[in-house]
Scaffold this active site. Structure first.
Site, short mmCIF file in Angstrom:
data_model
loop_
_atom_site.label_atom_id
_atom_site.label_comp_id
_atom_site.label_asym_id
_atom_site.label_seq_id
_atom_site.Cartn_x
_atom_site.Cartn_y
_atom_site.Cartn_z
N HIS A 1 0.58 18.24 12.84
CA HIS A 1 0.80 19.56 12.22
C HIS A 1 1.10 19.38 10.74
O HIS A 1 1.75 20.22 10.13
CB HIS A 1 1.94 20.29 12.93
CG HIS A 1 2.02 21.76 12.65
ND1 HIS A 1 0.91 22.58 12.60
CD2 HIS A 1 3.09 22.56 12.41
CE1 HIS A 1 1.29 23.82 12.35
NE2 HIS A 1 2.60 23.84 12.22
N HIS B 1 4.23 20.61 6.27
CA HIS B 1 3.94 22.01 6.59
C HIS B 1 3.48 22.80 5.37
O HIS B 1 3.61 24.02 5.32
CB HIS B 1 5.14 22.70 7.25
CG HIS B 1 4.74 23.85 8.13
ND1 HIS B 1 4.76 25.17 7.70
CD2 HIS B 1 4.34 23.88 9.42
CE1 HIS B 1 4.38 25.96 8.69
NE2 HIS B 1 4.11 25.21 9.75
N HIS C 1 7.01 27.20 19.62
CA HIS C 1 7.69 26.28 18.71
C HIS C 1 8.99 25.84 19.37
O HIS C 1 9.89 26.67 19.54
CB HIS C 1 8.02 26.96 17.38
CG HIS C 1 6.84 27.48 16.63
ND1 HIS C 1 6.20 28.66 16.98
CD2 HIS C 1 6.18 27.00 15.53
CE1 HIS C 1 5.20 28.88 16.13
NE2 HIS C 1 5.17 27.89 15.24
N ASP D 1 4.48 23.60 18.35
CA ASP D 1 4.35 23.23 16.94
C ASP D 1 5.69 22.86 16.32
O ASP D 1 6.75 23.36 16.72
CB ASP D 1 3.78 24.40 16.14
CG ASP D 1 2.29 24.56 16.29
OD1 ASP D 1 1.72 23.92 17.17
OD2 ASP D 1 1.71 25.34 15.51
#
Length: 251
Positions: A114, A118, A208, A63
């Site tokens: 994604h 965010h 991540h 991510d």
């Protein structure tokens, strides 16, 4: 590295069985679908290089990239011949490292959304949700020639409004079954142990590549899981010969 996109992307008929699991969104319950529930049993042809109805499959997902660590991660995945699924952020990532987005797609990885900034989707108005997803889709399509079909909501927070807009935009929501909480540590050995402790067949691993401890942990994770008999696949291949349905949440 040869282009492996075709080998790792699969699509066929959908067969969905819904399981109720604890929500990540703060609600009491969230309907999610397990990868194994999507696969049909009456399709004889194999999809890509792996048939996850037979093989012990697991999916690596990353991510919030691309970032300064992503090139090294792609080198590792190339060396190990392991595909991954990248849920990319727009602002400060896709627009900063467009060459890495292209490389991800060229090397056969699944490139997904994604969101653009965010923001927590469940806290936004519908038009704001739509813009977060639409803008990211368009940026990825410009760079790769392929519009994303998967998205991961920030912090895994989702609700009926997010489901509906995702369906409208042709996006399925992908959560995870394994997390190393790598945002909380730079200890690569700890990240590796956390992944290995939770890994199971049809698992979706959340990492991540923007955090310093994560990419150094990846070779150990891959080696250990290969020794346990796991085969690494992208999320679409994990579901094959079924495919993800827009607006549905998978975990």
């Amino acid at each position: 590295m040869k282009r492996r996109g075709t080998a790792f992307r699969a699509a066929a008929a959908l067969a969905v069985t819904v399981a109720l699991t604890p929500a990540l969104s703060g609600c009491t319950r969230l309907e999610t679908t397990a990868p194994s529930a999507v696969r049909t049993t009456d399709v004889q042809a194999r999809f890509g290089t792996v048939d996850c109805r037979v093989a012990k499959c697991i999916a690596l997902t990353f991510d919030a990239g691309p970032g300064e660590n992503s090139a090294r991660l792609l080198d590792i995945l190339e060396e190990q011949q392991v595909p991954a699924t990248f849920f990319l952020l727009g602002k400060g990532h896709i627009d900063t490292y467009p060459e890495l987005v292209r490389r991800m797609a060229d090397e056969g990885h699944e490139v997904a959304s994604h969101t653009w900034t965010h923001r927590i989707l469940t806290e936004l108005e519908p038009e704001e949700i739509r813009e977060e997803l639409r803008r990211t889709n368009e940026a990825i399509e410009r760079l790769t020639g392929r519009r994303p079909t998967l998205m991961r909501p920030p912090q895994g927070r989702t609700d009926d409004t997010v489901h509906g807009i995702s369906r409208e935009l042709g996006l399925s929501e992908i959560l995870w079954s394994v997390t190393a909480k790598d945002y909380s540590t730079t200890d690569s050995a700890l990240i590796t142990r956390r992944v290995l402790a939770q890994a199971s067949r049809d698992g979706i691993i959340l990492l991540h590549d923007i955090y310093d401890g994560t990419v150094p942990a990846v070779p150990g994770v891959i080696d250990a899981l290969k020794k346990r008999g796991y085969v690494f696949v992208t999320v679409p291949q994990l579901l094959a010969p079924g495919r993800a349905e827009p607006g549905t949440v998978y975990r």
